[in-house]
Enzyme design. Structure first.
Site, PDB file in Angstrom:
ATOM      1  N   HIS A 108       0.825  -1.209   0.000  1.00  0.00           N
ATOM      2  CA  HIS A 108       0.000   0.000   0.000  1.00  0.00           C
ATOM      3  C   HIS A 108       0.864   1.266   0.000  1.00  0.00           C
ATOM      4  O   HIS A 108       2.049   1.238   0.366  1.00  0.00           O
ATOM      5  CB  HIS A 108      -0.913   0.017   1.231  1.00  0.00           C
ATOM      6  N   GLU A 168      -2.930  -7.544   7.377  1.00  0.00           N
ATOM      7  CA  GLU A 168      -1.683  -7.269   8.077  1.00  0.00           C
ATOM      8  C   GLU A 168      -1.471  -8.314   9.177  1.00  0.00           C
ATOM      9  O   GLU A 168      -2.420  -8.950   9.653  1.00  0.00           O
ATOM     10  CB  GLU A 168      -1.757  -5.859   8.694  1.00  0.00           C
TER      11      GLU A 168
END
Length: 208
Positions: free
Chosen positions: A20, A93
């Site tokens: 990201h 994550e």
């Protein structure tokens, strides 16, 4: 990129792993699963750079971790390519447990954090998951998708340690080696998966 394969073997499935873009907590906090900061202006430019990358050919699907920073990055890319974002929980994550959302100076005072970074293969997060567990769920996602979408090209927007761990898995490296290579915001790493296993063909390429 030229790929040669036997006509008797099914075509390889290509996964572009995208970290990201930069967000408001980048470099200050271990955002983990607590981070809610949107992308910065720089992060949006990084996402747009991935969408315009000259090596991005015929993407069949875009998968993203459910975190805000990954969904926002994926959405910018998807809008440019005319695709929808598929939320993939297995790309999430690492669950850092009670470390989620803590500042890096604070973490440096915790001996468990130093152990974690010295020995990812054996250390555990406080109340979260192991690095091995995070890699196992990511690999499960990629290999399930590869079996069901032979020959496809899938773009996966996820996180630094998830990409590092997945790369290490397919290179046959110990998870203790994760901090020996970089995965920058907005970078592209590529894995090809087939019946014979996986190979890494790109690491940490940042579109110009």
């Amino acid at each position: 990129m030229l790929m040669l394969s036997s006509s008797r073997e099914p075509p390889l499935t290509c996964f572009h792993l995208i970290r990201h873009g930069m967000h408001g907590e980048y470099g200050r906090l271990l955002s983990g699963r607590a981070g809610m900061s949107p992308l910065t202006a720089r992060g949006r430019v990084q996402a747009a750079g991935v969408a315009a990358w000259r090596g991005l050919h015929a993407i069949d699907a875009i998968h993203a971790s459910p975190r805000r920073r990954t969904v926002e990055t994926a959405s910018i890319i998807a809008q440019a390519l005319g695709l929808e974002v598929v939320i993939a929980p297995d790309l999430d994550e690492v669950d850092f447990g009670s470390w989620n959302g803590r500042s890096f100076p604070e973490l440096e005072q915790d001996p468990r954090w130093r152990d974690w970074n010295r020995s990812r293969s054996t250390s555990a997060t406080p109340g979260g998951e192991t690095m091995g567990g995070a890699v196992a769920r990511t690999v499960r996602h990629l290999e399930t998708v590869a079996r069901e979408n032979t020959g496809a090209t899938i773009l996966c927007v996820t996180h630094c340690d998830i990409i590092r761990g997945t790369i290490a898995h397919y290179l046959g490296l110990s998870l203790d080696n994760l901090l020996r290579f970089e995965v920058d915001p907005g970078s592209i790493s590529t894995i090809l998966l087939g019946s014979a296993g996986g190979s890494v063909t790109r690491l940490n390429e940042v579109p110009a």
